[in-house]
Design a protein around this motif. Structure first.
Motif, PDB file in Angstrom:
ATOM      1  N   UNK A  71      35.640  71.821  -4.181  1.00  0.00           N
ATOM      2  CA  UNK A  71      35.164  72.979  -3.428  1.00  0.00           C
ATOM      3  C   UNK A  71      35.022  72.701  -1.933  1.00  0.00           C
ATOM      4  N   UNK A  72      35.328  71.482  -1.528  1.00  0.00           N
ATOM      5  CA  UNK A  72      35.205  71.105  -0.107  1.00  0.00           C
ATOM      6  C   UNK A  72      36.472  70.384   0.358  1.00  0.00           C
ATOM      7  N   UNK A  73      37.612  70.998   0.108  1.00  0.00           N
ATOM      8  CA  UNK A  73      38.899  70.442   0.545  1.00  0.00           C
ATOM      9  C   UNK A  73      39.118  69.017   0.040  1.00  0.00           C
ATOM     10  N   UNK A  74      38.634  68.733  -1.150  1.00  0.00           N
ATOM     11  CA  UNK A  74      38.813  67.418  -1.789  1.00  0.00           C
ATOM     12  C   UNK A  74      38.231  66.260  -0.979  1.00  0.00           C
ATOM     13  N   UNK A  75      37.189  66.535  -0.220  1.00  0.00           N
ATOM     14  CA  UNK A  75      36.482  65.482   0.509  1.00  0.00           C
ATOM     15  C   UNK A  75      35.811  64.568  -0.500  1.00  0.00           C
ATOM     16  N   UNK A  76      35.929  63.253  -0.301  1.00  0.00           N
ATOM     17  CA  UNK A  76      35.275  62.318  -1.208  1.00  0.00           C
ATOM     18  C   UNK A  76      33.761  62.425  -1.065  1.00  0.00           C
ATOM     19  N   UNK A  77      33.082  62.455  -2.208  1.00  0.00           N
ATOM     20  CA  UNK A  77      31.626  62.574  -2.244  1.00  0.00           C
ATOM     21  C   UNK A  77      31.059  61.644  -3.298  1.00  0.00           C
ATOM     22  N   UNK A  78      29.763  61.371  -3.168  1.00  0.00           N
ATOM     23  CA  UNK A  78      29.030  60.654  -4.204  1.00  0.00           C
ATOM     24  C   UNK A  78      28.438  61.683  -5.154  1.00  0.00           C
ATOM     25  N   UNK A  79      28.430  61.340  -6.441  1.00  0.00           N
ATOM     26  CA  UNK A  79      27.968  62.255  -7.489  1.00  0.00           C
ATOM     27  C   UNK A  79      27.066  61.520  -8.471  1.00  0.00           C
ATOM     28  N   UNK A  80      26.032  62.226  -8.953  1.00  0.00           N
ATOM     29  CA  UNK A  80      25.238  61.720 -10.070  1.00  0.00           C
ATOM     30  C   UNK A  80      26.114  61.755 -11.315  1.00  0.00           C
ATOM     31  N   UNK A  81      25.785  60.966 -12.300  1.00  0.00           N
ATOM     32  CA  UNK A  81      26.619  60.922 -13.505  1.00  0.00           C
ATOM     33  C   UNK A  81      26.610  62.245 -14.263  1.00  0.00           C
ATOM     34  N   UNK A  82      25.632  63.101 -14.036  1.00  0.00           N
ATOM     35  CA  UNK A  82      25.595  64.385 -14.724  1.00  0.00           C
ATOM     36  C   UNK A  82      26.381  65.459 -13.975  1.00  0.00           C
TER      37      UNK A  82
END
Length: 111
Positions: A71-82
């Protein structure tokens, strides 16, 4: 959709915006530098993540992953496991602060 790669192959994830493993290593270093949390990079055939543990409790732990945000032009992000987004990889310090706040079992003291 894979929580490790956001449904993309390794070649697509390791594109021009950088390799997720490098950002996970930076995050682990940042989390360990404050000496409030313990973080280490873990890898399996299915991907990589950072295991973050609050040593005060021993049972407060989470896995943090890194993959593109569709949803953000495939910008790499950190994510919680959920599957909830923590933040962009270009804000490692801010993401580390969010993780520390979530894994702190102490009550917040306010006015």
């Amino acid at each position: 959709m894979s929580l490790v790669t956001g449904g993309r192959s390794g070649e697509e994830v390791d594109g021009p915006e950088g390799k997720p493993d490098e950002f996970l290593e930076q995050l682990a270093t940042e989390l360990n530098s404050a000496q409030l949390l313990r973080a280490r990079m873990e890898r399996t055939a299915g991907g990589a993540w950072v295991r973050v543990v609050n040593p005060k409790t021993g049972w407060f732990s989470e896995r943090v992953m890194c993959y593109p945000d569709p949803l953000a032009d495939d910008t790499l992000c950190f994510w919680w496991e959920w599957g909830s987004k923590i933040g962009r990889v270009d804000d490692v310090r801010g993401c580390a602060a969010v993780i520390a706040r979530v894994l702190d079992p102490g009550p917040e003291v306010g006015p």
